[in-house]
Each structure stands twice: as structure tokens, then as C-alpha cells.
Design an enzyme around this catalytic site. Structure first.
Site, PDB file in Angstrom:
ATOM      1  N   TYR A  90       1.670  -1.102  -0.113  1.00 26.18           N
ATOM      2  CA  TYR A  90      -0.097  -0.002  -0.031  1.00 26.18           C
ATOM      3  C   TYR A  90       0.680   1.010  -0.018  1.00 26.18           C
ATOM      4  O   TYR A  90       1.918   1.049   0.673  1.00 26.18           O
ATOM      5  CB  TYR A  90      -1.226  -0.008   1.357  1.00 26.18           C
ATOM      6  CG  TYR A  90       0.212   0.205   2.417  1.00 26.18           C
ATOM      7  CD1 TYR A  90       0.463   1.082   3.639  1.00 26.18           C
ATOM      8  CD2 TYR A  90      -0.083  -0.967   3.045  1.00 26.18           C
ATOM      9  CE1 TYR A  90       0.816   0.770   4.198  1.00 26.18           C
ATOM     10  CE2 TYR A  90       0.386  -1.442   4.008  1.00 26.18           C
ATOM     11  CZ  TYR A  90       0.654  -0.549   5.045  1.00 26.18           C
ATOM     12  OH  TYR A  90       1.213  -0.553   6.370  1.00 26.18           O
TER      13      TYR A  90
ATOM     14  N   ASP B  57      -2.089  -0.324  22.257  1.00 24.49           N
ATOM     15  CA  ASP B  57      -1.271  -1.390  22.265  1.00 24.49           C
ATOM     16  C   ASP B  57      -0.777  -1.696  23.881  1.00 24.49           C
ATOM     17  O   ASP B  57      -0.216  -3.268  24.093  1.00 24.49           O
ATOM     18  CB  ASP B  57      -0.170  -1.928  21.787  1.00 24.49           C
ATOM     19  CG  ASP B  57      -0.764  -2.117  20.380  1.00 24.49           C
ATOM     20  OD1 ASP B  57      -1.124  -2.320  19.477  1.00 24.49           O
ATOM     21  OD2 ASP B  57       0.082  -1.841  19.350  1.00 24.49           O
TER      22      ASP B  57
END
Length: 213
Positions: A32, A110
Site C-alpha cells: 500500500y 497496544d
């Protein structure tokens, strides 16, 4: 594990603004654009039984990367041919922490709910955490911080656990080695499967939870 790195977009015949994800038995290769289309980020996920150091900067071997995806789509080969150095990441799953807050301290992203990358939601969930936390703290005072952090944790826990599970489910689909036609049919439903993620308003949900509290 994942091989990953970046190459100049101009070095290959890459369609402008396009993200692609090639799936094969047990492996996948994703590309990407980043930096406004100037660069391409590539990631090659491959199975391994080797215990690996958890690191974002461990060096990978471009020759091993090329061998893993030899014979794939020519465009995959074009991208890999431009790789002179890459990183190697161990992909480990983690359960969320039993609690995120202690006193006036709390966690987000996270640090609270590490998740596999297969839904592309790790960073997004950290942003949602930040939005929710800001909305909640905007409605509290210094004496109520600890209680407000419990509201934050409560409103975010189920949401992030659901995204973690989706990441696991997607990973199993992406890395399937059998029943690939079934896998492909499931993949066609991703727009519907992920609508509950995209249609969520973190600020509104946090504000409502604080009001109810």
C-alpha cells in the site's frame, strides 16, 4: 512472521493510490502507498516455527523474502526485486491486560490490548482510545479521575476485544492452506463484516457512558 519495508513507488509500475493484498496457501503479500504515494510499504506474511525476537528493527534477508514468493504475481516480483534491505517481524498474539488502570494512571492502544495486524486496526483502536479518554476526562474533575478511568476502561474493553477477535479470524482466513474457495467467499463479505468497526463513534459512546455513570 512478516518481512516488511518500503521502496520508491516510482521504481515499479504501481497503480496510483491502490492497496493490494495477494493471498496464497499459508502466505500473503500486501502493498500500500505511504507518504502521499511517494513510497510503497510492502509486507510479506509467511509461516514459521522459529522463535523470534520481538523487534521492529530486526534485519530480514531479501533473498529469503524473494524465495518465499517466487512464482507469485509478476507485480509482487517487481516489488521484491527492488528490495535491497528489509525488516523481519515476529507476529505474536497477546490477550488484553486484565485491567488497564491503576489510580490516576491508565493505558491505551497496544499497551492495553495488543492485537494481530490482520484487521489493520491496531493504530485505529489507539486513536479511538484517545478520543474516548479525552471525551470522558472533559466531563470530570480532579477528584473523580479514578472513577472516570474505570468508565473509560469499561466502554473500551468490549469494543477492543471484538476487534482483537476479528484480527484473529482474518488471520486464520488469510493464512488458510485448505478450503480456499470458502476463504475467498468469506473475504467477499468483508465490507459487511467490518461495518460495525467503521460505523462506530468513539466520542459519542464514551460521552454516553460517562453520562450514564
Amino acid at each position: 512472521m512478516a518481512y516488511r519495508g518500503i521502496i520508491p513507488a516510482a521504481s515499479v509500475n504501481w497503480p496510483v493510490g491502490v492497496m493490494r493484498n495477494w493471498l496464497g496457501p499459508g502466505k500473503r503479500f500486501m502493498v500500500y502507498p505511504v507518504r502521499g504515494g511517494e513510497l510503497l510499504n510492502y509486507v510479506g506474511f509467511v509461516p514459521t516455527d522459529t522463535q523470534m525476537k520481538e523487534s521492529w528493527s530486526a534485519a530480514g534477508d531479501p533473498a529469503s523474502l524473494a524465495a518465499e514468493f517466487d512464482g507469485w504475481d509478476p507485480l509482487v516480483g517487481e516489488v521484491i526485486a527492488q528490495v535491497s534491505a528489509c525488516f523481519r517481524w515476529g507476529i505474536y498474539d497477546r490477550e488484553p491486560l486484565p485491567t488497564w488502570s491503576a489510580g490516576r494512571l491508565t493505558l491505551l492502544g497496544d499497551a492495553a490490548h495488543p492485537m494481530l495486524p490482520h484487521a489493520g486496526q491496531g493504530a485505529n483502536q489507539a486513536i479511538e482510545d484517545g478520543v474516548a479518554l479525552a471525551a470522558i476526562l472533559a466531563q470530570t474533575d480532579r477528584m473523580m479521575v479514578e472513577q472516570s478511568l474505570r468508565v473509560y476502561e469499561a466502554v473500551r474493553r468490549e469494543r477492543t476485544a471484538g476487534v482483537q477477535q476479528l484480527s484473529r479470524t482474518n488471520g486464520a482466513r488469510y493464512e488458510a492452506t485448505t478450503n480456499l474457495d470458502d476463504r475467498d467467499r468469506q473475504m467477499r463479505n468483508q465490507v459487511l463484516d467490518r461495518a460495525w468497526i467503521w460505523n462506530y463513534d468513539a466520542e459519542a459512546e464514551a460521552t454516553a457512558a460517562m453520562t450514564a455513570h
